[in-house]
Enzyme design. Structure first.
Site, short mmCIF file in Angstrom:
data_model
loop_
_atom_site.label_atom_id
_atom_site.label_comp_id
_atom_site.label_asym_id
_atom_site.label_seq_id
_atom_site.Cartn_x
_atom_site.Cartn_y
_atom_site.Cartn_z
N SER A 145 5.24 2.44 -0.55
CA SER A 145 6.62 2.02 -0.78
C SER A 145 7.52 3.24 -0.69
CB SER A 145 6.75 1.36 -2.16
OG SER A 145 8.08 0.96 -2.40
N VAL A 188 0.82 -1.21 0.00
CA VAL A 188 0.00 0.00 0.00
C VAL A 188 0.85 1.25 0.00
CG1 VAL A 188 -1.99 -1.08 1.08
CG2 VAL A 188 -0.19 -0.10 2.52
N ASP A 228 10.08 13.36 10.66
CA ASP A 228 9.96 13.02 9.24
C ASP A 228 8.53 13.29 8.79
OD1 ASP A 228 10.99 12.22 6.83
OD2 ASP A 228 10.84 10.09 7.21
N ALA A 260 11.62 1.23 3.37
CA ALA A 260 10.78 0.05 3.59
C ALA A 260 9.50 0.18 2.79
CB ALA A 260 10.46 -0.11 5.08
#
Length: 515
Positions: free
Chosen positions: A127, A125, A282, A131
């Site tokens: 990428s 779902v 982040d 990861a």
């Protein structure tokens, strides 16, 4: 040699995707335009420049993708076509094969994937550079998200970080600003954060801490970790359902109050930084969603906790005082804080630094976010810091990056947002809690365990304090005399032993001589 090889790969990639033309296109000098023509002869650059830039960053690896993610939030600094294309780096990096993901999951748990999950969706779902995420269902029926670390990440990141360390040493030696910029320390901080991101157990722990911190705020949701299925390469967490924060029109159609959402984002950021000293570092749009479920409608959903920032009490206090001084336009206090903290040389004239900071910040007050650029303000402040030899603080690099991300999000959600006036009441309340009665009471609570340990000793300490000075001095003198007598006896014994030993040696020599 590895560094040279990596530099060669970077140069070839830059030329292959035409990034040299992109970087030099803003120059107007004739010789620069001629150089661009020569370098682009024979190349087929049919794809738009934004696509070429995104593909080049993806090819160069995770560190460059991270850089592109940061740039993607800065629509005030980039043309729209570049910002739109770089936004795809946030959650649209090409995935690795689903079969490989299944193998990694089975290796992490040491058993077949069907023994752990009732369902495991092969199609990821999301990428990203580090990861990718698959939805799944546990045997007990819980809907979860499974995050799988990309294979081979450690070697790639270590090579790029090694190159960055070499370049940092060159900058430190060759540049007049090398010592002030502290490039090696900055790279070391970046190294720590990236390696932390490669350990998914650490990410899960970060999420758990952030979830505890944010429970009473009721503005943000953090997924719960399924600890029995958390390893260094794979983690399983509660599945969250929301709309991406970048899809503003869908959020508006769902009935979300967009201006409130923007204000809540500022509150969340400053709460994490100044109350907790532990913040999500982040916060690009790919990691933020908004809940549309009835029980949590309009709340932020935070994802991806691989990079978090931490601040010491000194850092928090110093930054809060700086922000409040900025909001109050007390530029003299800002200058004094820089001197007091040692960020500028002690010989710096406060009035000169005050005037320079005023010239940078004053034009940007009382204006909505659409009319100012925090990026431009930081750039001007950086130029000012160079003039006054301000030392870069590596521990604050993540905070600066996150602040830019927050401003970028706010600019997308509500261009009319007044960042300063939104944050000012929160910071003033926080400072009152730190130095007012509330802060005093909180300090007493923290020190209570120490006071409990001291209470049994309190009568003796009070008795000693109330003793007449002469009596105390008399006891000290008696103790000193006792110690002197003990020392004399010890020295006398040592002398006797040495004398006896010497006489023994002399007697043995005489006996051997007369024998």
């Amino acid at each position: 040699m590895r560094h040279l090889a990596r530099l060669l790969v970077i140069c070839v990639t830059v030329l292959r995707y035409g990034l040299d033309e992109l970087a030099l296109s803003s120059f107007r000098q004739r010789w620069v335009r001629l150089l661009v023509r020569v370098m682009t002869v024979g190349r087929q650059l049919d794809a738009p420049r934004g696509v070429r830039l995104r593909l080049a960053l993806e090819r160069l690896g995770p560190i460059f993708v991270k850089f592109g993610q940061v740039l993607s939030t800065r629509r005030d600094l980039l043309p729209a076509d570049l910002a739109d294309e770089l936004a795809k780096l946030q959650d649209d990096v090409p995935p690795f094969p689903a079969e490989q993901a299944r193998v990694l999951v089975e290796q992490a748990f040491g058993r077949p994937i069907d023994a752990v999950f009732a369902r495991f969706d092969a199609e990821p779902v999301a990428s990203a550079s580090i990861a990718q995420v698959h939805f799944a269902q546990l045997k007990d029926g819980r809907e979860v998200a499974v995050k799988v670390l990309r294979p081979g990440m450690l070697a790639v990141i270590d090579d790029d970080l090694s190159l960055m360390r070499t370049l940092a040493r060159w900058v430190e030696r060759a540049s007049a600003d090398g010592k002030r910029l502290k490039p090696r320390e900055v790279v070391a901080e970046f190294d720590n954060y990236l390696h932390d991101e490669l350990d998914l157990v650490r990410e899960a722990a970060n999420a758990a801490q952030l979830r505890r911190n944010m429970q009473d705020l009721n503005l943000i949701l953090v997924p719960e970790m399924v600890w029995e299925f958390c390893t260094q390469g794979v983690i399983v967490m509660e599945r969250m359902n929301g709309l991406p924060i970048s899809q503003v029109q869908r959020l508006r159609d769902a009935g979300v109050d967009i201006p409130k959402l923007a204000r809540d984002g500022v509150t969340i950021f400053f709460t994490q930084v100044f109350r907790d000293g532990f913040f999500h570092a982040d916060m690009h749009p790919g990691n933020i969603q908004v809940s549309v479920a009835p029980e949590s409608f309009g709340r932020y959903i935070a994802l991806d906790f691989g990079i978090v920032g931490t601040l010491t009490e000194f850092d928090k206090d110093y930054l809060a005082q700086n922000f409040i001084a900025f909001f109050q336009r007390d530029y003299k206090r800002v200058a004094e804080l820089h001197v007091e903290s040692g960020w500028v040389p002690p010989t710096t004239r406060v009035d000169e630094l005050e005037g320079a900071i005023r010239a940078v910040c004053e034009p940007h007050f009382d204006r909505p976010l659409k009319d100012i650029s925090l990026g431009q303000v930081l750039l001007r402040l950086f130029q000012t810091s160079r003039r006054f030899n301000v030392e870069i603080q590596p521990q604050l690099v993540l905070l600066q990056k996150t602040l830019l991300n927050v401003e970028g999000l706010g600019r997308q959600l509500d261009p009319e947002l007044d960042l300063w006036n939104t944050a000012k009441p929160f910071l003033e309340q926080w400072m009152n809690q730190q130095i007012g009665w509330a802060g005093f009471v909180e300090g007493l609570k923290k020190e209570a365990p120490r006071y409990v340990q001291l209470l049994p000793e309190l009568p003796r300490l009070i008795h000693q304090a109330l003793q007449p000075r002469a009596a105390v001095e008399q006891r000290l003198l008696e103790a000193l005399l006792i110690e002197q007598r003990r020392t004399r006896r010890m020295l006398y014994g040592i002398v006797c032993v040495l004398a006896g030993g010497a006489l023994g040696v002399l007697a043995s020599q005489l006996w051997l001589h007369w024998r």
